[in-house]
Write an enzyme that holds these catalytic residues in place. Structure first.
Site, PDB file in Angstrom:
ATOM      1  N   GLY A  14       0.635  -1.457  -0.130  1.00 61.74           N
ATOM      2  CA  GLY A  14      -0.011  -0.417   0.234  1.00 61.74           C
ATOM      3  C   GLY A  14       0.724   0.966  -0.112  1.00 61.74           C
ATOM      4  O   GLY A  14       0.557   2.116   0.584  1.00 61.74           O
ATOM      5  N   LYS A  80       5.461  22.448 -11.168  1.00 61.69           N
ATOM      6  CA  LYS A  80       6.826  21.852 -11.213  1.00 61.69           C
ATOM      7  C   LYS A  80       7.366  21.839 -12.916  1.00 61.69           C
ATOM      8  O   LYS A  80       6.625  21.157 -13.627  1.00 61.69           O
ATOM      9  CB  LYS A  80       6.793  20.550 -10.640  1.00 61.69           C
ATOM     10  N   VAL A 187       2.038 -10.169   4.743  1.00 61.70           N
ATOM     11  CA  VAL A 187       1.812 -11.572   4.138  1.00 61.70           C
ATOM     12  C   VAL A 187       3.097 -12.128   4.473  1.00 61.70           C
ATOM     13  O   VAL A 187       4.082 -11.623   4.882  1.00 61.70           O
ATOM     14  CB  VAL A 187       1.687 -11.506   3.112  1.00 61.70           C
ATOM     15  N   LEU A 334       8.386  -0.038  -6.734  1.00 65.59           N
ATOM     16  CA  LEU A 334      10.352  -0.679  -6.397  1.00 65.59           C
ATOM     17  C   LEU A 334      10.624  -2.220  -6.076  1.00 65.59           C
ATOM     18  O   LEU A 334      11.120  -2.559  -6.439  1.00 65.59           O
ATOM     19  CB  LEU A 334      10.192  -0.183  -4.281  1.00 65.59           C
ATOM     20  N   ILE A 347       7.661   6.767 -10.196  1.00 66.41           N
ATOM     21  CA  ILE A 347       6.088   7.024 -10.359  1.00 66.41           C
ATOM     22  C   ILE A 347       5.220   6.820 -11.823  1.00 66.41           C
ATOM     23  O   ILE A 347       4.728   6.303 -11.500  1.00 66.41           O
ATOM     24  CB  ILE A 347       5.824   8.394  -9.772  1.00 66.41           C
TER      25      ILE A 347
END
Ligand code: FAD
Length: 499
Positions: A14, A80, A187, A334, A347
């Site tokens: 999450g 940005k 998990v 990741l 992202i």
């Protein structure tokens, strides 16, 4: 006919990746057709960094249907327009990798080629004077595009800086409203079928959760893709040597600037990301060339405000999984790999992966042809971004530390060598249309890092020189007037999206 539709998807994790996946899947798939479940462990937590984006994020925002002002308000975001690179080409040097257009293309040839010629002749100002985003950065201005005909104000490209924790919460809210089932728990086990497909995951509570398709967003460890599936990892440290980051937020120092600042340091580089309520800072370094303690001190010495927490060290290995999609497991964020945050691409890679997932959405047959094509396209995308990042390190005059000497002399990927050689000759960029960074990005960074082409596009000489000089002066004036018209970045936020 047997129903082969995917009816249950489990996302493990999450963080930013997990909730980006959840928001997109619950938006696109109706809950009646497919159940989407996200399992996360608050005890383990998220990496909690990842605050700068690139303009492509607007496509993702549109897909999930978010209201941009509401999103900026709730994630305490700022806008940005560019990344400013300081001390990268040489100590004291600085340039912008700016979003959006540079000048105005003429006769089908990109403006920067004309600029290269006139600059050589001493008849052109610096490239920033022809680039709306860079000029706006200098003056701390921002606005969204307006309907203004040919004016540069009708085409302003921008992205966001946001609080990563608030972003995940924001997406969680949207996803839960759209039918996401969220499960809190750790998990601890996975069950595989005879053919090596994951069938279920078991939580520390003993609960077992089954699904047809699993999305691994568990962070660096790759709980499913690596620990369960043993997919393997391609280590890219030989090209992207940084393996650590120390991060710390600090108090704001005045109005936020509309750009990320990246400052090269002795053994890496430091980011400065302005948000509405604080500044995010981090020093990305290679621990073969400095120590964690020295890195912490470098970071703290380079802050513009009082630190708001203890510095935190994060360790990573740059590279990617050997397969991003393996059987019925897709890795995102990741868990898929990490190339370091220099150009804020992680992202974006999550969103690009989600878009490809929709293109190659599987049935229960999990057609290997589709999986192979997904992996092939994703490898291409990652490798070309990798080359762009390597360019920043390799093309430098800096030899004032062992780290920079290493970067200057390290072997680089052959595709990058080719790009540099071609640019050196005539300013052209040897790239294909489906690479993420466009010609302008390559030009800005190559030139900014001190690679000056011998020549420019052949057609430039067809343009009469005095007419070119007049046009360039006109463009410079239009840019300056446009930036004068823009409100300050702070005023824009206050008016439209104040937290
Ligand atoms: P994480 O945030 O690590 O989330 C992993 C999730 O998995 C967590 O919810 C965790 O609880 C859960 N989990 C793990 N194990 C279990 C388990 N056993 N059971 C249940 N749940 C589990 N990207 C950008 O685009 N721009 C940037 O500026 C940028 N800066 C970065 C700076 C640094 C130093 C680093 C390291 C990364 C940066 N990134 C940036 C990348 C960005 O942080 C990540 O892409 C993004 O945050 C996604 O992280 P994630 O969701 O994959 O992993």
């Amino acid at each position: 006919m047997k129903d082969k539709r995917i009816k249950k998807i489990i996302i493990v994790g999450g963080g930013t990746a997990g909730y980006m996946a959840a928001a997109a899947l619950t938006k696109v798939l109706s809950a009646d057709n497919c159940q989407v479940k996200l399992i996360e462990s608050e005890q383990i937590g998220t990496v909690g960094v990842g605050e700068a984006t690139i303009p492509q994020i607007q496509l993702y925002n549109k897909l999930i249907g978010l209201d941009e002002n509401d999103f900026v308000r709730k994630t305490k975001a700022t806008f940005k327009l560019a990344i400013q690179f300081c001390d990268w080409d040489k100590l004291g040097g600085s340039y912008y990798h700016a979003f959006g257009d540079v000048g105005k293309d003429m006769e089908g040839v990109q403006f920067y080629h004309y600029w290269l010629k006139m600059r050589k002749l001493g008849k052109a100002a610096g490239i920033d004077d022809y680039t709306l985003s860079s000029m706006a950065c200098e003056k701390r201005k921002f606005m969204r595009s307006m309907d203004a005909g040919n004016s540069p104000l009708s085409n302003i490209a921008y992205a966001f800086h946001f609080d990563a924790g608030l972003y995940a919460l924001y997406l969680r809210e949207l996803s839960e409203k759209a039918g996401l089932q969220r499960v809190e728990g750790k998990v601890v086990d996975t069950e595989l079928s005879d053919t090596g497909f994951i069938q279920s995951v078991t939580l520390d509570s003993g609960e077992v959760h089954e699904a047809d398709f699993f999305i691994d967003c568990s962070g660096f460890r790759g709980l499913l893709i690596e620990e369960a599936m043993k997919t393997g990892y391609d280590d890219w440290s030989e090209w992207l040597p940084c393996n650590s980051a120390v991060t710390v937020p600090c108090e704001n120092a005045g109005d936020p600037i509309p750009y990320t600042r990246s400052t090269a340091k002795k053994a890496g580089w430091q980011w400065r990301i302005p948000l509405q309520h604080r500044i995010g800072n981090g020093y990305v370094y290679c621990n073969k060339f400095t120590t964690d303690e020295e890195a912490k001190q470098t970071l703290l010495d380079g802050l513009d405000g009082k630190p708001l927490a203890e510095p935190r060290v994060i360790r990573f290995t740059t590279g990617k999984r050997k397969q991003f999609w393996n059987k019925n497991v897709l890795a995102l964020g990741l868990a898929a790999g990490f190339m370091e945050p220099l150009e804020s691409t992680s992202i974006h890679l999550v969103q690009a992966a989600l878009s490809k997932l929709f293109t190659f959405f599987p049935t229960l047959s999990f057609d290997q042809v589709d999986i192979d094509e997904y992996n092939r396209q994703t490898v291409f995308e990652w490798e070309r971004i990798r080359d762009f990042l390597v360019l920043h390190y390799h093309a430098t005059e800096r030899d004032d530390s062992e780290f920079w000497k290493h970067c200057q002399t390290m072997p680089i990927p052959p595709e990058l060598s080719h790009k540099i050689e071609q640019f050196k000759r005539n300013g052209r960029v040897a790239r294909t249309d489906n690479e993420m960074f466009n010609d302008l990005s390559w030009f800005e960074v190559m030139y900014g890092q001190g690679i000056i082409p011998d020549s420019y596009h052949a057609l430039v000489d067809n343009f009469p020189e005095d007419e070119l000089e007049r046009r360039m002066q006109g463009i410079q004036k239009v840019m300056a007037n446009s930036v004068d018209y823009m409100p300050s970045h702070q005023t824009f936020i206050d008016k439209n999206c104040k937290a």
